[in-house]
Design a protein around this motif. Structure first.
Motif, PDB file in Angstrom:
ATOM      1  N   PHE A 341       1.081  -1.255   0.084  1.00  0.00           N
ATOM      2  CA  PHE A 341      -0.042   0.053  -0.114  1.00  0.00           C
ATOM      3  C   PHE A 341       0.807   1.417   0.012  1.00  0.00           C
ATOM      4  N   SER A 342       1.805   1.512   0.955  1.00  0.00           N
ATOM      5  CA  SER A 342       2.815   2.640   0.856  1.00  0.00           C
ATOM      6  C   SER A 342       3.370   2.970  -0.165  1.00  0.00           C
ATOM      7  N   GLU A 343       4.061   1.795  -0.775  1.00  0.00           N
ATOM      8  CA  GLU A 343       4.490   2.133  -2.077  1.00  0.00           C
ATOM      9  C   GLU A 343       3.836   2.438  -3.291  1.00  0.00           C
ATOM     10  N   LEU A 344       2.493   1.923  -3.289  1.00  0.00           N
ATOM     11  CA  LEU A 344       1.708   2.211  -4.370  1.00  0.00           C
ATOM     12  C   LEU A 344       1.172   3.700  -4.194  1.00  0.00           C
ATOM     13  N   LYS A 345       0.882   4.316  -3.107  1.00  0.00           N
ATOM     14  CA  LYS A 345       0.242   5.431  -2.742  1.00  0.00           C
ATOM     15  C   LYS A 345       1.435   6.471  -3.222  1.00  0.00           C
ATOM     16  N   HIS A 346       2.651   6.257  -2.948  1.00  0.00           N
ATOM     17  CA  HIS A 346       3.926   7.245  -3.046  1.00  0.00           C
ATOM     18  C   HIS A 346       4.265   7.271  -4.465  1.00  0.00           C
ATOM     19  N   GLU A 347       4.328   6.064  -5.117  1.00  0.00           N
ATOM     20  CA  GLU A 347       4.711   6.025  -6.687  1.00  0.00           C
ATOM     21  C   GLU A 347       3.748   6.182  -7.612  1.00  0.00           C
ATOM     22  N   TYR A 348       2.593   5.596  -7.309  1.00  0.00           N
ATOM     23  CA  TYR A 348       1.357   6.132  -8.459  1.00  0.00           C
ATOM     24  C   TYR A 348       0.409   7.200  -7.789  1.00  0.00           C
ATOM     25  N   LEU A 349       0.972   8.030  -7.773  1.00  0.00           N
ATOM     26  CA  LEU A 349       0.280   9.305  -7.069  1.00  0.00           C
ATOM     27  C   LEU A 349      -0.888   9.944  -7.629  1.00  0.00           C
ATOM     28  N   PHE A 350      -0.641  10.113  -8.984  1.00  0.00           N
ATOM     29  CA  PHE A 350      -1.979  10.672  -9.870  1.00  0.00           C
ATOM     30  C   PHE A 350      -2.883   9.688  -9.754  1.00  0.00           C
ATOM     31  N   ALA A 351      -2.717   8.385 -10.165  1.00  0.00           N
ATOM     32  CA  ALA A 351      -3.509   7.393 -10.193  1.00  0.00           C
ATOM     33  C   ALA A 351      -4.234   6.992  -9.017  1.00  0.00           C
ATOM     34  N   TYR A 352      -3.530   7.193  -7.840  1.00  0.00           N
ATOM     35  CA  TYR A 352      -4.161   7.187  -6.529  1.00  0.00           C
ATOM     36  C   TYR A 352      -5.248   8.222  -6.262  1.00  0.00           C
ATOM     37  N   VAL A 353      -4.973   9.548  -7.109  1.00  0.00           N
ATOM     38  CA  VAL A 353      -5.962  10.599  -6.935  1.00  0.00           C
ATOM     39  C   VAL A 353      -7.277  10.163  -7.553  1.00  0.00           C
ATOM     40  N   ILE A 354      -7.157   9.623  -8.649  1.00  0.00           N
ATOM     41  CA  ILE A 354      -8.232   9.163  -9.581  1.00  0.00           C
ATOM     42  C   ILE A 354      -9.047   7.999  -8.947  1.00  0.00           C
ATOM     43  N   ALA A 355      -8.370   7.212  -8.466  1.00  0.00           N
ATOM     44  CA  ALA A 355      -8.951   6.001  -7.584  1.00  0.00           C
ATOM     45  C   ALA A 355      -9.783   6.416  -6.466  1.00  0.00           C
ATOM     46  N   SER A 356      -9.212   7.310  -5.874  1.00  0.00           N
ATOM     47  CA  SER A 356      -9.905   8.197  -4.654  1.00  0.00           C
ATOM     48  C   SER A 356     -11.113   8.643  -4.908  1.00  0.00           C
ATOM     49  N   TYR A 357     -11.092   9.401  -6.269  1.00  0.00           N
ATOM     50  CA  TYR A 357     -12.334  10.361  -6.856  1.00  0.00           C
ATOM     51  C   TYR A 357     -13.408   9.247  -7.062  1.00  0.00           C
ATOM     52  N   ILE A 358     -12.846   8.089  -7.835  1.00  0.00           N
ATOM     53  CA  ILE A 358     -14.074   7.021  -8.054  1.00  0.00           C
ATOM     54  C   ILE A 358     -14.581   6.436  -6.802  1.00  0.00           C
ATOM     55  N   TYR A 359     -13.936   6.158  -5.756  1.00  0.00           N
ATOM     56  CA  TYR A 359     -14.659   5.626  -4.637  1.00  0.00           C
ATOM     57  C   TYR A 359     -15.391   6.512  -3.865  1.00  0.00           C
ATOM     58  N   ASP A 360     -14.976   7.840  -3.952  1.00  0.00           N
ATOM     59  CA  ASP A 360     -15.574   8.929  -3.274  1.00  0.00           C
ATOM     60  C   ASP A 360     -17.254   9.060  -4.078  1.00  0.00           C
ATOM     61  N   ASP A 361     -17.273   8.889  -5.125  1.00  0.00           N
ATOM     62  CA  ASP A 361     -18.195   9.016  -5.986  1.00  0.00           C
ATOM     63  C   ASP A 361     -19.248   7.605  -5.822  1.00  0.00           C
ATOM     64  N   LEU A 362     -18.757   6.680  -5.332  1.00  0.00           N
ATOM     65  CA  LEU A 362     -19.440   5.291  -5.271  1.00  0.00           C
ATOM     66  C   LEU A 362     -19.956   5.219  -3.876  1.00  0.00           C
ATOM     67  N   LYS A 363     -19.280   5.996  -2.984  1.00  0.00           N
ATOM     68  CA  LYS A 363     -19.654   5.663  -1.298  1.00  0.00           C
ATOM     69  C   LYS A 363     -21.279   5.783  -1.212  1.00  0.00           C
ATOM     70  N   ASN A 364     -21.620   6.871  -1.684  1.00  0.00           N
ATOM     71  CA  ASN A 364     -22.992   6.977  -1.261  1.00  0.00           C
ATOM     72  C   ASN A 364     -24.077   6.070  -2.534  1.00  0.00           C
ATOM     73  N   LYS A 365     -23.664   5.874  -3.424  1.00  0.00           N
ATOM     74  CA  LYS A 365     -24.310   5.255  -4.307  1.00  0.00           C
ATOM     75  C   LYS A 365     -24.471   3.680  -3.935  1.00  0.00           C
ATOM     76  N   LEU A 366     -23.512   3.496  -3.157  1.00  0.00           N
ATOM     77  CA  LEU A 366     -23.506   1.831  -2.934  1.00  0.00           C
ATOM     78  C   LEU A 366     -23.415   1.789  -1.423  1.00  0.00           C
ATOM     79  N   ASN A 367     -24.053   2.793  -0.625  1.00  0.00           N
ATOM     80  CA  ASN A 367     -24.053   2.786   0.822  1.00  0.00           C
ATOM     81  C   ASN A 367     -22.666   2.216   1.657  1.00  0.00           C
TER      82      ASN A 367
END
Length: 619
Positions: A341-367
């Protein structure tokens, strides 16, 4: 493993060269003396070669033997085993039990047991489990909670990284002696798991393999004592049957003789979905309410990021299948196992931003209440793959050169051969003839350099040498970001926590109205990226058009997530994918070297900060 030693190893693994004890002390949040003690402690566990190489320049990780070191039993697991055995005693009874009785069973003092119970309390709190330790005077303590959470607690207390490949069964037997024996372990490993891997054509990493063994041991022990789980059944039967993990769960249940418990089979399926298991054949997940919502989110994300997450069927299917699998263990609050986890968050910084956006949008939709950072990091792998394969936009360039026509054409040809996305749209003999700068990039092959005419200008020689190619490549990696850095707001601050630091910087720069967007992002996953640095930013939603960077250097370290932070690069994103992608890449290049971070932290002004930053770029 000692938490600070983990931080030390993680910090060293991110560095290109030697790091001083002082630098490491600031990252880990301890004294220089402690760093030296940790290094000695680590190196004393190996015979021939040191894991950490020491010199006058500082410390560097010996990567040749580091992986072996991490896979070996490094520390005595006496304390870990004591905590595990206490948890077994507490989960085995529904009655209150006195600390004296626990100490008598384990042959430890009551004070030692009391300290470990307190540690167990903090572990439960950190994991967010639906368990509490109820304490009554003169009566004792009692563990109250759901069966599923009790099993998770027991499993999370097993230090899987300490078990050696060469003596795995014996190590597991020694640690799990309260709930299994060596004959059972041999049966589970050789007759059940190993043969099932062959029959079902799946592979699994070593640490995940140990996790699966431990899980099966705990599962069998709890069922044999009459403790059955009660899961939420997030999917209906038809949906869950489409997962390969469900068929695998049925097979394991049959071999382990608990196949008459449907809820145990469902829960084992959810657990298998939380592990990084690779099947040779992809299963066909049925369309349902969940997959429809995932596709809607991918379409929305594609519009905001200009990335073909939805329109490309291959990418859409990959991400849809990945998220569909992860939803069940997430809803059941089963930890998503991700040792990287730590290495991925550090190395894939922008991809991690997009992944966070996706799950933020899904949180309410999928409870969904909470999305574990380990799962966001897994999704970022898929996103990074798409980013790597996403074709870069055409860069319109101008070539300034007063050579003969055939020489100019040769330079133009070389540029376009080496860089396929660069198109030289126009050629001029002199910079003086340039009326406007509506070009993404300007090549100046003349010798009369006029500094600071355009910040998108790259000077090249007329033979377009290898040095020129490297210079252009460096520019392309940060194209559009040099202007962001040149226009930063720069502050010295002395805040005590991450929220106050963000609020202070936004207020000073006139962006306080965006505070809630930043806090929303931090609540999903903290924006610390290691090496004393955090990059707070809002979710990249439509509406932000002019990118802005605000730099803050805090007087002392702030605990940001689980990392110490002093350098804060607050970023308000552009609506252009490539600008954001390159800016995060630019940050990664700089922050990856602790020496550069230390130089930036010592800067006393905006101009000095920019000068240090641009030196690393080679401008």
């Amino acid at each position: 493993m000692n938490k600070n030693i983990n931080k030390l190893l993680n910090a060293l693994s991110q560095q290109k060269g030697f790091v001083t004890a002082r630098q490491l002390a600031e990252i880990v949040g301890v004294t220089e003396r402690s760093i030296r003690n940790y290094v000695n402690r680590i190196n004393n566990t190996t015979k021939d070669q040191n894991v950490i190489i020491s010199s006058r320049e500082g410390y560097i990780l010996n990567k040749k033997i580091c992986s072996n070191y991490l896979n070996n039993k490094i520390y005595e697991t006496i304390d870990d085993k004591l905590l595990f055995d206490i948890a077994i005693i507490l989960t085995d009874t529904d009655e209150y039990i006195k600390l004296e009785d626990v100490s008598n069973k384990l042959h430890y003092s009551s004070e030692s047991i009391r300290v470990k119970v307190q540690k167990l309390f903090y572990k439960i709190k950190k994991l967010g489990l639906n368990i509490k330790i109820d304490s009554r005077i003169f009566t004792g303590i009692k563990l109250i909670g759901e069966e599923k959470d009790k099993r998770i607690l027991i499993e999370e207390l097993v230090p899987i990284q300490n078990f050696s490949k060469d003596s795995l069964i014996n190590d597991l037997n020694n640690f799990l002696s309260k709930i299994t024996n060596i004959d059972e372990l041999n049966l589970y490993c050789n007759e059940v798991i190993n043969k099932t891997m062959i029959n079902y054509h799946f592979t699994i990493g070593y640490l995940a393999y140990i996790k699966l063994i431990v899980h099966i041991v705990i599962l069998k022990y709890r069922i044999s004592n009459g403790n059955i789980v009660n899961c939420k059944n997030c999917y209906n039967v038809n949906d869950i049957c489409s997962f390969a993990e469900f068929k695998l769960s049925q097979n394991l249940a049959k071999q382990l003789k608990f196949n008459n418990y449907d809820k145990e089979i469902y829960m084992l399926t959810y657990y298998l979905l939380s592990l990084p298991i690779n099947f040779s054949e992809n299963d066909n997940i049925r369309d349902n309410h969940t997959t429809i919502n995932i596709c809607e989110t991918l379409l929305k994300t594609e519009k905001n990021f200009d990335l073909p997450l939805f329109s490309c069927e291959k990418y859409r299917t990959q991400i849809k299948n990945h998220i569909s699998r992860a939803i069940n263990p997430i809803k059941e609050n089963i930890p998503i196992f991700n040792p990287y986890f730590s290495e991925l968050k550090h190395e894939y910084l922008f991809a991690y931003v997009i992944a966070s956006y996706i799950y933020d949008d899904l949180k309410n939709k999928l409870n969904i209440v909470n999305i574990p950072e380990s799962e966001i990091a897994y999704l970022s792998i898929h996103i990074q793959f798409i980013l790597n394969n996403h074709s870069s936009p055409v860069i319109n360039a101008l070539l300034i050169c007063n050579c003969k026509k055939i020489e100019v054409e040769l330079i133009k040809s070389k540029i376009e051969i080496f860089f396929e996305n660069i198109k030289v749209q126009n050629i001029m003999s002199s910079i003086d003839k340039l009326n406007n700068s509506n070009y993404d990039l300007i090549f100046d092959a003349n010798n009369d350099h006029k500094k600071d005419v355009n910040n998108n200008m790259v000077y090249i020689s007329r033979n377009f040498s290898s040095n020129d190619i490297q210079r252009v490549q460096r520019y392309l990696e940060t194209i559009g970001t040099s202007k962001i850095i040149s226009q930063i707001d720069y502050y010295k601050l002395n805040e005590k926590n991450s929220i106050d630091a963000i609020k202070y910087m936004l207020t000073k720069s006139g962006y306080l109205h965006l505070l809630n967007f930043f806090l929303e992002r931090e609540s999903m996953s903290t924006t610390d990226i290691g090496n004393l640095t955090a990059v707070p930013h809002p979710f990249l939603k439509s509406g932000f058009h002019i990118p802005k960077a605000i730099v803050g250097i805090n007087e002392s370290s702030i605990l940001w997530g689980e990392q110490n932070v002093r350098l804060i690069i607050l970023y308000i994103p552009s609506n252009k994918l490539e600008v954001n992608k390159r800016f995060f890449r630019d940050i990664y290049v700089h922050i990856n070297d602790i020496t550069i971070v230390q130089q930036l932290l010592k800067s006393q002004s905006k101009l000095e900060f920019i000068k240090i930053w641009n030196q690393e770029r080679g401008y």
